[in-house]
Motif scaffolding. Structure first.
Motif, PDB file in Angstrom:
ATOM      1  N   LEU A 158       0.837  -1.199   0.000  1.00 32.45           N
ATOM      2  CA  LEU A 158       0.000   0.000   0.000  1.00 32.45           C
ATOM      3  C   LEU A 158       0.873   1.251   0.000  1.00 32.45           C
ATOM      4  N   VAL A 159       1.895   1.235   0.872  1.00 35.36           N
ATOM      5  CA  VAL A 159       2.811   2.373   0.923  1.00 35.36           C
ATOM      6  C   VAL A 159       3.488   2.547  -0.432  1.00 35.36           C
ATOM      7  N   GLY A 160       3.991   1.427  -0.966  1.00 33.26           N
ATOM      8  CA  GLY A 160       4.678   1.491  -2.253  1.00 33.26           C
ATOM      9  C   GLY A 160       3.774   2.015  -3.343  1.00 33.26           C
ATOM     10  N   PHE A 161       2.540   1.560  -3.339  1.00 33.64           N
ATOM     11  CA  PHE A 161       1.626   1.973  -4.401  1.00 33.64           C
ATOM     12  C   PHE A 161       1.378   3.469  -4.334  1.00 33.64           C
ATOM     13  N   ILE A 162       1.180   3.962  -3.108  1.00 35.51           N
ATOM     14  CA  ILE A 162       0.920   5.397  -2.978  1.00 35.51           C
ATOM     15  C   ILE A 162       2.156   6.201  -3.365  1.00 35.51           C
ATOM     16  N   VAL A 163       3.319   5.760  -2.870  1.00 39.34           N
ATOM     17  CA  VAL A 163       4.534   6.543  -3.122  1.00 39.34           C
ATOM     18  C   VAL A 163       4.971   6.436  -4.582  1.00 39.34           C
ATOM     19  N   ARG A 211      16.900  10.020  -7.188  1.00 32.88           N
ATOM     20  CA  ARG A 211      18.024  10.929  -7.409  1.00 32.88           C
ATOM     21  C   ARG A 211      18.254  11.755  -6.151  1.00 32.88           C
ATOM     22  N   GLN A 212      17.145  12.197  -5.537  1.00 34.16           N
ATOM     23  CA  GLN A 212      17.278  12.908  -4.260  1.00 34.16           C
ATOM     24  C   GLN A 212      16.376  12.211  -3.267  1.00 34.16           C
ATOM     25  N   PHE A 213      16.885  11.119  -2.725  1.00 30.54           N
ATOM     26  CA  PHE A 213      16.073  10.245  -1.884  1.00 30.54           C
ATOM     27  C   PHE A 213      15.911  10.882  -0.515  1.00 30.54           C
ATOM     28  N   ASP A 214      14.652  11.136  -0.149  1.00 31.44           N
ATOM     29  CA  ASP A 214      14.421  11.888   1.070  1.00 31.44           C
ATOM     30  C   ASP A 214      13.052  11.524   1.645  1.00 31.44           C
ATOM     31  N   PRO A 215      12.898  10.284   2.156  1.00 29.92           N
ATOM     32  CA  PRO A 215      11.570   9.894   2.613  1.00 29.92           C
ATOM     33  C   PRO A 215      11.139  10.685   3.842  1.00 29.92           C
ATOM     34  N   LEU A 266      17.114  15.557   7.350  1.00 35.49           N
ATOM     35  CA  LEU A 266      17.149  15.938   8.752  1.00 35.49           C
ATOM     36  C   LEU A 266      18.473  15.489   9.377  1.00 35.49           C
ATOM     37  N   ILE A 267      18.941  14.320   8.984  1.00 32.42           N
ATOM     38  CA  ILE A 267      20.164  13.772   9.580  1.00 32.42           C
ATOM     39  C   ILE A 267      21.409  14.313   8.896  1.00 32.42           C
ATOM     40  N   THR A 268      21.450  14.205   7.544  1.00 35.63           N
ATOM     41  CA  THR A 268      22.675  14.573   6.842  1.00 35.63           C
ATOM     42  C   THR A 268      22.623  15.974   6.265  1.00 35.63           C
ATOM     43  N   GLY A 269      21.468  16.588   6.262  1.00 35.56           N
ATOM     44  CA  GLY A 269      21.370  17.937   5.722  1.00 35.56           C
ATOM     45  C   GLY A 269      20.961  17.953   4.265  1.00 35.56           C
ATOM     46  N   ASN A 270      21.327  16.912   3.520  1.00 40.17           N
ATOM     47  CA  ASN A 270      20.992  16.868   2.103  1.00 40.17           C
ATOM     48  C   ASN A 270      20.338  15.541   1.755  1.00 40.17           C
ATOM     49  N   PRO A 271      19.427  15.566   0.802  1.00 40.58           N
ATOM     50  CA  PRO A 271      18.913  14.283   0.313  1.00 40.58           C
ATOM     51  C   PRO A 271      20.034  13.495  -0.365  1.00 40.58           C
ATOM     52  N   ILE A 272      20.034  12.157  -0.209  1.00 43.01           N
ATOM     53  CA  ILE A 272      21.122  11.403  -0.822  1.00 43.01           C
ATOM     54  C   ILE A 272      20.750  10.930  -2.213  1.00 43.01           C
ATOM     55  N   ASN A 273      21.787  10.700  -3.002  1.00 46.22           N
ATOM     56  CA  ASN A 273      21.627  10.252  -4.368  1.00 46.22           C
ATOM     57  C   ASN A 273      21.841   8.749  -4.404  1.00 46.22           C
ATOM     58  N   LEU A 274      20.764   8.009  -4.720  1.00 48.63           N
ATOM     59  CA  LEU A 274      20.879   6.545  -4.710  1.00 48.63           C
ATOM     60  C   LEU A 274      21.155   5.973  -6.095  1.00 48.63           C
ATOM     61  N   MET A 275      21.362   6.857  -7.077  1.00 45.84           N
ATOM     62  CA  MET A 275      21.619   6.377  -8.427  1.00 45.84           C
ATOM     63  C   MET A 275      22.940   5.615  -8.491  1.00 45.84           C
ATOM     64  N   GLY A 276      23.019   4.665  -9.419  1.00 41.93           N
ATOM     65  CA  GLY A 276      24.279   3.968  -9.635  1.00 41.93           C
ATOM     66  C   GLY A 276      24.392   2.673  -8.867  1.00 41.93           C
ATOM     67  N   GLY A 277      23.554   2.455  -7.880  1.00 41.04           N
ATOM     68  CA  GLY A 277      23.620   1.204  -7.125  1.00 41.04           C
ATOM     69  C   GLY A 277      22.310   0.463  -7.219  1.00 41.04           C
ATOM     70  N   PRO A 278      22.261  -0.721  -6.635  1.00 43.04           N
ATOM     71  CA  PRO A 278      21.029  -1.506  -6.705  1.00 43.04           C
ATOM     72  C   PRO A 278      20.004  -1.142  -5.633  1.00 43.04           C
ATOM     73  N   ILE A 279      20.318  -0.148  -4.773  1.00 44.01           N
ATOM     74  CA  ILE A 279      19.417   0.118  -3.639  1.00 44.01           C
ATOM     75  C   ILE A 279      17.993   0.487  -4.086  1.00 44.01           C
ATOM     76  N   PRO A 280      17.813   1.350  -5.116  1.00 38.67           N
ATOM     77  CA  PRO A 280      16.440   1.669  -5.526  1.00 38.67           C
ATOM     78  C   PRO A 280      15.601   0.436  -5.822  1.00 38.67           C
ATOM     79  N   MET A 281      16.229  -0.556  -6.460  1.00 40.64           N
ATOM     80  CA  MET A 281      15.496  -1.773  -6.796  1.00 40.64           C
ATOM     81  C   MET A 281      15.049  -2.495  -5.531  1.00 40.64           C
ATOM     82  N   TYR A 282      15.946  -2.533  -4.521  1.00 43.39           N
ATOM     83  CA  TYR A 282      15.575  -3.182  -3.263  1.00 43.39           C
ATOM     84  C   TYR A 282      14.437  -2.434  -2.597  1.00 43.39           C
TER      85      TYR A 282
END
Lengths: 308, 330
Positions: free
Chosen positions: A26-31, B159-163, B169-185
């Motif tokens: 659900l979260v994934g779908f919304i986001v 590109r600017q991962f910031d959930p 809030l922690i690092t000051g800047n959104p991080i760039n997750l491009m180039g690795g497999p993390i987005p897929m995970y």
């Protein structure tokens, strides 16, 4: 807090657990889907410039300019779109019927069935875009290189061996068959490779569907004296009809996700960095796919027989 | 003399067949059956050949030496077979390290997909909650929407991962997750990975077909919901687990769309490395002849296909059985 929990009825608890189970999706779908679709729509109406330093982006509202550009100015969008849609309209019925036919053949018992089935599902593996892309690239290199001559040589060799198709076409044309039908047939024969490559999953679905038809139906048909042809149209076809919808939907989606429009919108976004235009392409082609899906499904659904 | 008798015999037989209607029918039925079998064999062999012909071509090319490449008399079987294509392709693809990384990546993503999609499918199949029909409609929508419709927003999101603003809030800047497999995970964990909708659908159909009594028995014996799900329902769903595993491994391994979108490096996704193989060989090894380069590419294709074909052949029997029993057909 504990008291509140005790007040929940069993049914409410069950429904809460149900939500827990589907929560990640659900979260994934919304986001990823709802938000993304909204953003795509937004990009299509704006001019998007990337901020390369911080990785952010700026939007400048331009209204329908991107749409107008796509349809009035852009060189290839309309052609690519129509050719993608036309290809789909040719491919989908062919793939559906081919896979139904193949599933019926593979569903029979014959020696070596296991091997043949293994071969028939291989296209699912071989249908890899990466391999296609690599081969296209090498074909391009071949055309440019010295080996042009070699390619020509093989072409002439093939011509002498190959069966003369033009002769057949001429024959059918002089028999009075309509030219449009001939065009369709020739296109179908020319696509046999693509069709076979694209019908792996569909064959699986149809085999599973055929297995779920109870044998007693065929017995009844046999006792009543139905021929194989009649049995197909009166028993097999209506019973697999619901799965034809599944297959048609899968084929349309699969076909579109590998079509040229997708490639074009990817190129426009990441090679020309025109994100707004790319969003327009994605949006327009997705909407057209959805319309085709709805129309086709509605059309088939009306004629579908549901056993239960 | 002998011939004459044989001919007479045949004539007598033919006469009997034509005069006796029963025998005539039997004879024609037999002929029809033989012809039908022949047509079937022809179709099966023909289509199998169409499917296998590219592989045969790749294999033949990948073993042929320079002399064979230019010899127009060589057809399929090379005259001077060589393993040189493979050794160079393995070197330039960085084959074994890349393959291990790619398989690790593919298998872990598949594991995540299995876990999440089966959970979601189970949730939809067994629990009643408000808006269930609408939400399941959303699963179907997910299958239907082409993934390119959402590709740009996905790119920007990662590109600017910031959930929820947590990262900045922690690092000051959104991080760039491009180039690795993390987005897929991340996407797979949230049930939106490569073709997750189809897997959810398959699991849902299968769980709906299982008898409710199993869970009731588990409940009476004091098993909790999660224990029931992990230890009982998932074990019973083996056919669809195998189906989804095979489909997911194959599609994930072959996927280039997300690999390209998230700029996942060639060192992890071997099918991406394939497209730069020719270029690498021509610049690093000074082999500029396109005909020869193609032979190396063919060897590379065989190398990339090999592990996935092996996995497929290993699971193939269970896969086909599983498809027949699993929920693909509702």
């Amino acid at each position: 807090m504990k008291k509140k929990r005790k007040k929940l009825t069993l049914l409410q608890k069950r429904s809460l657990t149900g939500y827990l189970f589907i929560l990640p999706w659900l979260v994934g779908f919304i986001v990823f889907y709802i938000r993304s679709l909204f953003m795509t729509g937004q990009f299509a109406l704006n001019e998007l410039t990337m901020d390369t330093v911080n990785g952010g982006y700026n939007l400048r509202f331009v209204g329908l300019e991107n749409f107008l550009y796509a349809f009035r100015v852009h060189g290839s969008f309309k052609q690519v779109l129509t050719s993608s849609v036309l290809n789909m309209l040719i491919d989908v019925p062919l793939i559906t019927f081919f896979s139904l036919f193949m599933a019926m053949l593979l569903n029979k018992k014959f020696p070596g069935r296991a091997i043949v089935r293994a071969i028939f599902f291989l296209p699912i593996i071989l249908n890899s875009e990466a391999i296609q892309a690599a081969m296209d690239l090498s074909a391009q290199m071949m055309q440019g290189g010295i080996s042009n001559q070699a390619a020509e040589l093989t072409a002439t060799a093939a011509d002498t061996i190959a069966f003369d198709v033009d002769y057949l076409i001429d024959m059918f044309m002089s028999l009075g068959l309509p030219a449009s039908l001939m065009d369709y047939l020739v296109a179908a024969v020319a696509r046999i490779n693509d069709i076979i490559a694209a019908s792996g999953v569909q064959i699986i679905i149809f085999i599973a569907a055929l297995q779920s038809i109870s044998g007693s139906m065929y017995e009844v048909a046999k006792i009543e004296g139905a021929t194989a042809y009649e049995t197909f149209w009166k028993v097999t076809f209506p019973m697999v009809m619901p799965h034809i919808i599944t297959n048609v939907v899968y084929t349309i989606v699969d076909n579109f996700s590998t079509s040229e429009v997708v490639q074009l919108s990817y190129d426009v976004a990441f090679k020309e960095f025109n994100y707004g235009l790319s969003s327009v392409f994605s949006l327009v082609s997705s909407v057209i796919t959805c319309i085709i899906l709805v129309v086709v499904c509605g059309f088939i659904q009306k004629r579908t027989f549901y056993y239960n | 003399m002998v011939k004459q008798i044989a001919v007479k015999d045949y004539l007598a037989k033919a006469k009997a067949i034509t005069q006796d209607t029963d025998q005539t029918r039997k004879f024609f039925n037999n002929v029809k059956k033989i012809l039908l079998t022949l047509v079937q064999i022809a179709i099966l062999v023909g289509v199998s050949y169409v499917i296998l012909s590219p592989i045969i071509g790749f294999l033949a090319n990948s073993f042929s030496s320079n002399r064979d490449a230019y010899n127009p008399m060589v057809f399929v079987l090379p005259q001077y077979p060589t393993l040189e294509r493979y050794s160079l392709a393995i070197l330039r693809l960085d084959y074994f390290p890349t393959l291990v990384k790619d398989l690790l990546y593919t298998l872990t993503v598949t594991g995540v997909q299995l876990l999440i999609c089966s959970m979601v499918g189970y949730g939809f199949a067994r629990f009643d909650f408000p808006l269930k029909k609408l939400l399941f409609g959303c699963v179907v929508v997910m299958i239907v929407i082409p993934s390119h419709a959402i590709m740009l927003p996905l790119y920007l999101t990662f590109r600017q991962f910031d959930p929820l603003g947590l990262v900045s809030l922690i690092t000051g800047n959104p991080i760039n997750l491009m180039g690795g497999p993390i987005p897929m995970y991340v996407m797979s964990f949230l049930g939106c990975g490569l073709r997750s909708g189809i897997y959810i659908y398959i699991f849902n159909q299968f769980f709906r077909g299982l008898p409710k009594e199993i869970e009731e028995a588990a409940l009476v014996d004091g098993a909790g919901v999660w224990y029931t799900y992990f230890r009982i329902m998932l074990m019973n769903a083996m056919p669809s687990v195998i189906t989804v595993t095979v489909l997911s491994v194959v599609w994930q391994f072959n996927d280039t769309f997300y690999a390209k979108l998230f700029l996942i490096s060639d060192k992890i996704v071997i099918s991406k490395a394939l497209s730069s193989l020719q270029g690498n060989i021509s610049t690093l090894d000074k082999i500029l002849e396109p005909t020869l380069l193609e032979l190396y590419l063919d060897a590379g294709i065989i190398l990339v296909l090999l592990p996935i074909v092996l996995i497929y052949l290993l699971l193939q029997r269970y896969f086909i059985e599983g498809v027949e029993r699993s929920g693909i057909v509702g």
